[in-house]
Design an enzyme around this catalytic site. Sequence first.
Site, PDB file in Angstrom:
ATOM      1  N   ASP A 101       0.817  -1.205   0.000  1.00 37.11           N
ATOM      2  CA  ASP A 101       0.000   0.000   0.000  1.00 37.11           C
ATOM      3  C   ASP A 101       0.857   1.263   0.000  1.00 37.11           C
ATOM      4  O   ASP A 101       1.861   1.347   0.706  1.00 37.11           O
ATOM      5  CB  ASP A 101      -0.864  -0.046   1.273  1.00 37.11           C
ATOM      6  CG  ASP A 101      -1.783   1.139   1.385  1.00 37.11           C
ATOM      7  OD1 ASP A 101      -2.628   1.297   0.504  1.00 37.11           O
ATOM      8  OD2 ASP A 101      -1.641   1.918   2.352  1.00 37.11           O
ATOM      9  N   GLU A 116       0.992  -0.356  -5.172  1.00 36.92           N
ATOM     10  CA  GLU A 116      -0.130   0.584  -5.226  1.00 36.92           C
ATOM     11  C   GLU A 116       0.494   1.975  -5.210  1.00 36.92           C
ATOM     12  O   GLU A 116       0.795   2.526  -4.165  1.00 36.92           O
ATOM     13  CB  GLU A 116      -1.078   0.391  -4.045  1.00 36.92           C
ATOM     14  CG  GLU A 116      -2.401   1.148  -4.232  1.00 36.92           C
ATOM     15  CD  GLU A 116      -2.554   2.409  -3.383  1.00 36.92           C
ATOM     16  OE1 GLU A 116      -3.465   3.197  -3.681  1.00 36.92           O
ATOM     17  OE2 GLU A 116      -1.787   2.641  -2.447  1.00 36.92           O
TER      18      GLU A 116
HETATM   19  C1  GLC Z   1      -4.000   3.439  -0.153  1.00 38.08           C
HETATM   20  C2  GLC Z   1      -5.341   2.797   0.102  1.00 38.08           C
HETATM   21  C3  GLC Z   1      -6.279   3.833   0.643  1.00 38.08           C
HETATM   22  C4  GLC Z   1      -5.716   4.385   1.917  1.00 38.08           C
HETATM   23  C5  GLC Z   1      -4.292   4.885   1.713  1.00 38.08           C
HETATM   24  C6  GLC Z   1      -3.614   5.100   3.017  1.00 38.08           C
HETATM   25  O1  GLC Z   1      -4.041   4.374  -1.125  1.00 38.08           O
HETATM   26  O2  GLC Z   1      -5.817   2.222  -1.074  1.00 38.08           O
HETATM   27  O3  GLC Z   1      -7.565   3.312   0.832  1.00 38.08           O
HETATM   28  O4  GLC Z   1      -6.502   5.450   2.367  1.00 38.08           O
HETATM   29  O5  GLC Z   1      -3.490   3.957   1.039  1.00 38.08           O
HETATM   30  O6  GLC Z   1      -3.286   3.881   3.628  1.00 38.08           O
HETATM   31  C1  GLC Z   2      -3.532   6.893  -2.509  1.00 40.32           C
HETATM   32  C2  GLC Z   2      -3.399   7.887  -3.646  1.00 40.32           C
HETATM   33  C3  GLC Z   2      -4.514   8.875  -3.720  1.00 40.32           C
HETATM   34  C4  GLC Z   2      -5.705   8.411  -2.995  1.00 40.32           C
HETATM   35  C5  GLC Z   2      -5.360   8.182  -1.568  1.00 40.32           C
HETATM   36  C6  GLC Z   2      -6.492   7.716  -0.722  1.00 40.32           C
HETATM   37  O1  GLC Z   2      -2.292   6.416  -2.119  1.00 40.32           O
HETATM   38  O2  GLC Z   2      -2.186   8.534  -3.681  1.00 40.32           O
HETATM   39  O3  GLC Z   2      -4.847   9.132  -5.043  1.00 40.32           O
HETATM   40  O4  GLC Z   2      -6.692   9.387  -3.082  1.00 40.32           O
HETATM   41  O5  GLC Z   2      -4.264   7.335  -1.396  1.00 40.32           O
HETATM   42  O6  GLC Z   2      -7.491   7.070  -1.396  1.00 40.32           O
END
Ligand code: GLC
Ligand code: GLC
Length: 651
Positions: A284, A326
């Site tokens: 993540d 991600e």
């Molecule tokens: C990733 C997850 C998102 C979360 C963020 C912080 O982007 O997909 O749902 O808020 O990380 O952990």
């Molecule tokens: C993710 C992304 C962003 C997203 C967020 C929470 O890591 O960088 O685009 O909005 O976390 O969803």
Amino acid sequence: MYEQVSHSLLNAILDDLKPEIRRQDLRHFYTRLGANFYAIYSLFFKLYGHRDDFKQQMLKLVETMAKGYIDRSAELEQIDIQREKDHNWFLSQKWVGKALYTTGFAENLADLADKTGYFQELGINMVHIMPILMCPSGKSDGGYAVSDFRQIDDRIGGLDDIRRVAEEFRKRDILLVLDIVLNHTSDEHEWARKAINGERRYQDYYYIFENREIPDMFEQAMPEIFPESDPGNFTWNADMQKWVMTVFHHYQWDLNYSNPEVFIEMLDIILFWANQGVDVLRLDAVAFLWKQIGSSCQNERNAHLILQLMKDCCQVTAPGVLFIAEAIVAPVEVIKYFGEDAIIAKECEIAYNATLMALLWDGIATKNTKLLYQGVKNLPAKLERATWLNYVRCHDDIGFGFDDYDVRAAGYEPFAHRKFLIDYFSGQFEESTARGMVFMRNEATGDARICGSLASLAGLESAMEKDDPELILMAINKILLLHSLIMSFGGIPLLYNGDAIGVVNDYSYQDDTSKSSDNRWIHRPKINWERAELRKKQGTVEYTLFNALKKMIAIRKETSAFADFNNRELLDVKNEHLLCFIRFNHERPSERVLVVANFDANPQYLDLDVISTKGINAYAQFIDLYSGNKPAQFDRRIVLQAHQFYWLSEL
Ligand code: GLC
Ligand code: GLC
């Protein structure tokens, strides 16, 4: 020279290993450690070589890998060996993924294991079960604020349950994907609690500052992720009387990877989950792993070195396990998360294709493919042995993070175009049938993102409210069009929970105070299994969507040209409503499929003369692999209905 230093260090480390480790049969571990040690040593040295305790930490690192290996079951080791032999296994077209929250799909993990049949019915064989670990209630960020990396949220089950899920999946050749939240912990994690209690060792696990001096310097170049609910990147902790870096929510403390202990702890956690039978780990927020004053603190070079090191270490202990990056960042940056070099600097085998996702939505809003074409054309080439995760919707918001250069090349002004998209998907734009919500508008930068379920964004919710069969059909066709592209583009398609049966927005989050400030919950539904039964009843929306997707998946799996070996050629067809590309079998290039998709709400035609230079015979006859029909053809043109797609094979 360095190699010799690393050899002698390795020998010293092996001599120093704890006797209980040395007594084990570590044959495969040693071969892999030998093969990877120079890279591991060099990376670890680059990151932490300046520290007095470097050698001690290096020993601890090797012990962590060895311990992980000793804990790995014989069955998982067999899978490792088999995947090492067939190392391109995940590039095959046979994989089709789905992402879901345990409680969005089932009652709990045990019930999820019982519902495995549903995946098989649809053809899904890779399941990403969204975060399952302990999080403080009300401060969980949907599972991404973890308070214990080894304990499952007891409301959904325990370790035995996830092992059963893994076993159930393995029997049916379904891959299990779980998250590792690398970038931060909950402020209630044991490390954070110890830091709050004043333990220096654990304060060093985070970015903690006495006053605003350094935080203010950081802030100058750091964007905000949740500007509406959590402005700023630092949070005052009254107990410690100190500032903590919290890039996401105020209760998510960023881990400090300039401390090797943090790296080793997180590696240990990765290996722990690998040993529970997880096939793929979704890492993540990887873009955020390294913080540097004066930078946006995203995509830093050292973030890549950390991932390379994680990959090399994981290869030693659990080489069959893959990583998904991600990283929802610009295309030129995303591509770097595959690594720079397939041999000496690999990172994650799979990465989210957020660019394609946002471009597809652009096509829906504009009814043309001008930007989609530009964006796909300029998608940087990726390494071999790397593949995309292609998706239309996921549990997060949609950001229109295209390259401004591409936006201009498509003939738009970037700011105005993004505003149009936000208005379109939030239903403000007059003609729009979409029902989305604006997420995290940043008044200072004008930036905003969109939330909403696939079906609602595609117009199904508004069409059903109007009870208008034509509009319902149009929404269904848009949903299928989008899926036809993620299934054929090259990479692993990832469906999202509820999308195969057209689940619309769920507004119930608005009544829950722990969720109401985060409208991403609008598209995190709980499947209503009575409604899901309608997939078996002809004439329903559920039936139409489910069976169309099921068929698409089955055909994808049989179409070798859809495997991902960088075997796609984008075509300029001189019709701005169509997206068209050729997919070919990388070993037998004559086996190919012409993919063509019409984003317009009117019929369009594909002029075969225009693409005849690409080796397509303008007089050829085609068959559509999806429908099994010959497409309507006249005057060397192929006709497509509104929002229709074809997967064409030459007869
Ligand atoms: C990733 C997850 C998102 C979360 C963020 C912080 O982007 O997909 O749902 O808020 O990380 O952990
Ligand atoms: C993710 C992304 C962003 C997203 C967020 C929470 O890591 O960088 O685009 O909005 O976390 O969803």
